[in-house]
Scaffold this active site. Sequence first.
Site, short mmCIF file in Angstrom:
data_model
loop_
_atom_site.label_atom_id
_atom_site.label_comp_id
_atom_site.label_asym_id
_atom_site.label_seq_id
_atom_site.Cartn_x
_atom_site.Cartn_y
_atom_site.Cartn_z
CG HIS A 78 28.70 62.26 68.73
ND1 HIS A 78 28.95 61.17 67.93
CD2 HIS A 78 28.67 61.80 70.01
CE1 HIS A 78 29.07 60.09 68.69
NE2 HIS A 78 28.89 60.45 69.96
CB SER A 79 24.92 61.81 70.75
OG SER A 79 24.04 61.10 71.58
CG MET A 80 21.12 66.76 72.13
SD MET A 80 21.18 67.57 73.76
CE MET A 80 22.71 68.52 73.60
CB SER A 106 28.50 61.59 64.48
OG SER A 106 29.36 60.81 65.27
#
Length: 247
Positions: A78-80, A106
């Site tokens: 997710h993200s990073m 994500s």
Amino acid sequence: MMKPLKLFCFPYAGGSAYSYNDWNGWFHKSIQLIPIELSGRGSRFEDSLYDNFDEAVQDLYVQIKPHLDGTPFAFFGHSMGSLLSFELARLLIQNNDRTPELLFFSGCTAPHKVKREKLLHTLDDREFLEEIKKMEGTPSDFFQNDELMAFYLPILRNDFRIVEQYVYKEMDVRFPCSIMILHGSEEKGMEGVKEWGKFTCKRSSIHVFPGGHFFIHKEAQQVARRINNTLLSIISAKIQQGVNNYA
């Protein structure tokens, strides 16, 4: 005897392996959840923070390498964590290692479309924390606890630094697996999210959940259910095909 499919999970900036702790009860027994811990937090709080993004990817490779025993696996980030899993999957290809059965990206724009309107890691503490609050992914108690702030602020800032200094390098091959993109309904940048599909020679799909950047917390059970059901369909297909480790 059937071996479980391994799902490696990579956290967002400021997150840890604990970020996926709630997921443990939501996956079928044929799926083994393996949250990966980043340096400088959780069980690795005594380890140094990463100097750059490439160092983080190399560290993750060392962590997952012992798990690459021929059993099928997938990545979720997710993200990073999406960028980390993307670069890690690319490293597997470069090293001629086995690649994931599926990649879940994500809360993140495709790496070649990332635009840095503001470098958060360069802001002073007050401005930086204001930006973190806007993302609504950090419990409000955190901002009232001086000890927690003193411990986590350097981790958060360093994570943002390595991400904001990350530079995408042209990829000359596409992943030999499908890609599933998860996105919050209140987040912008859908055009950039759609660009993830260019990195696979198979199928890509986008699934939108209610909420902003941290929909994975507010809709945690629904997100886990979507991932679980998708992986179960892969397992079922392999059993029907008589693939080793599943039949």
